[in-house]
Scaffold this active site. Structure first.
Site, PDB file in Angstrom:
ATOM      1  N   GLU A  13       0.914  -1.123  -0.120  1.00  0.00           N
ATOM      2  CA  GLU A  13      -0.023   0.127  -0.216  1.00  0.00           C
ATOM      3  C   GLU A  13       0.854   1.419   0.070  1.00  0.00           C
ATOM      4  OE1 GLU A  13      -4.099  -1.771   2.097  1.00  0.00           O
ATOM      5  OE2 GLU A  13      -2.365  -1.277   3.230  1.00  0.00           O
ATOM      6  N   ASP A 197     -11.990  -6.179  -2.878  1.00  0.00           N
ATOM      7  CA  ASP A 197     -12.877  -7.308  -2.718  1.00  0.00           C
ATOM      8  C   ASP A 197     -14.204  -6.826  -2.371  1.00  0.00           C
ATOM      9  OD1 ASP A 197     -10.933  -7.182  -0.427  1.00  0.00           O
ATOM     10  OD2 ASP A 197     -12.910  -8.043   0.305  1.00  0.00           O
TER      11      ASP A 197
HETATM   12  N1  ADE Z   1      -9.177  -5.410   3.481  1.00  0.00           N
HETATM   13  C1  ADE Z   1      -9.354  -5.481   2.218  1.00  0.00           C
HETATM   14  N2  ADE Z   1     -10.386  -6.271   2.010  1.00  0.00           N
HETATM   15  C2  ADE Z   1     -10.897  -6.664   3.340  1.00  0.00           C
HETATM   16  C3  ADE Z   1     -11.811  -7.458   4.071  1.00  0.00           C
HETATM   17  N3  ADE Z   1     -12.546  -8.267   2.861  1.00  0.00           N
HETATM   18  N4  ADE Z   1     -11.733  -7.598   5.329  1.00  0.00           N
HETATM   19  C4  ADE Z   1     -11.102  -6.754   6.122  1.00  0.00           C
HETATM   20  N5  ADE Z   1     -10.301  -5.992   5.517  1.00  0.00           N
HETATM   21  C5  ADE Z   1     -10.105  -5.943   4.159  1.00  0.00           C
END
Ligand code: ADE
Length: 230
Positions: A13, A197
């Site tokens: 990041e 996601d």
């Molecule tokens: N960071 C990126 N995706 C995530 C997720 N599904 N749960 C927690 N932190 C995240």
């Protein structure tokens, strides 16, 4: 000269920022590397905290108390909770909460700690800068609540629970720490995340596939915010 702290959770990041600035110095404190550089008329301090709320709280405290940052900007990725958030979209947090705090046994609302706030609000001036930067690039910024906790959410039921209980648009593992520490130390902060996601049953696969690209999108957006600052 003002000092801007930029924090990510993972190496991926912050690497795009270090690649952009090219020249920087490294200072090691508390198990973190802090990379110092200058951009325009700003001192810039960059660090990745490692994953989770405790690590982020430590890194943010060091930024504030050792490097005396005038503001803190978080960059990274998040799981999308709102159905209108797709991989690559950028969210600007309006406020943050800790979905994994539960002292409801004593009658407190979920996420609430006495003498603290359930939702900690981000800085309106920094948010305006983000909104201006987005407008110039024709980026549709999502503005809403981000929920943080020490779990990677990859479960449709848990995802729905966080939406129902906290009205959150995205979930991640550090933002609320930055919010609590910065607000207690009176340092303006904002949280920018690009979606990697959808926090559902495929989240782990999606995260692995899109982490690098979404992290780069978020970092590029942070640069555009620096360019927007006076
Ligand atoms: N960071 C990126 N995706 C995530 C997720 N599904 N749960 C927690 N932190 C995240």
């Amino acid at each position: 000269m003002k000092t801007i702290g930029i924090i990510g959770a993972m190496r991926e990041e912050v690497m795009p920022l270090l690649d952009f600035f090219k020249k920087y110095e490294e200072v090691k404190i508390g198990g973190n590397s802090f990379y110092t550089t200058t951009y325009k008329n700003y001192n810039i301090i960059i660090a990745y905290s490692k994953i989770g709320k405790i690590h982020a709280a430590l890194t943010c405290s060091i930024m504030a108390l050792h490097f005396c940052t005038d503001c803190i900007i978080f960059t990274g990725v998040a799981g999308g909770l709102s159905s209108d958030l797709k991989v690559g979209d950028i969210i600007l947090a309006s406020s943050l909460c800790q979905y994994d705090v539960d002292i409801s046994a004593f009658g407190h609302p979920l996420g609430f700690i006495p003498e603290s706030e359930l939702y900690v609000h981000t800085d309106s001036n920094l948010n305006e800068i983000a909104k201006k930067a987005a407008m110039k690039q024709n980026i549709k910024l999502k503005y809403g609540i981000i929920a943080s906790g020490d779990s990677f959410i990859s479960n449709a039921q848990k995802k729905q629970w966080i939406i129902d209980k906290f009205d959150a648009c995205a979930v991640e593992m550090e933002g609320a720490s930055i919010a609590v520490v910065s607000s207690l130390l009176n340092i303006p902060f904002c949280i920018i995340r690009a979606i990697s996601d959808s926090a559902d049953d495929n989240a782990d696969i999606s995260f692995d596939e899109f982490l690098a690209d979404s992290a780069k999108r978020s970092a590029a957006f942070i640069i555009s915010m620096l360019d927007e600052m006076q």
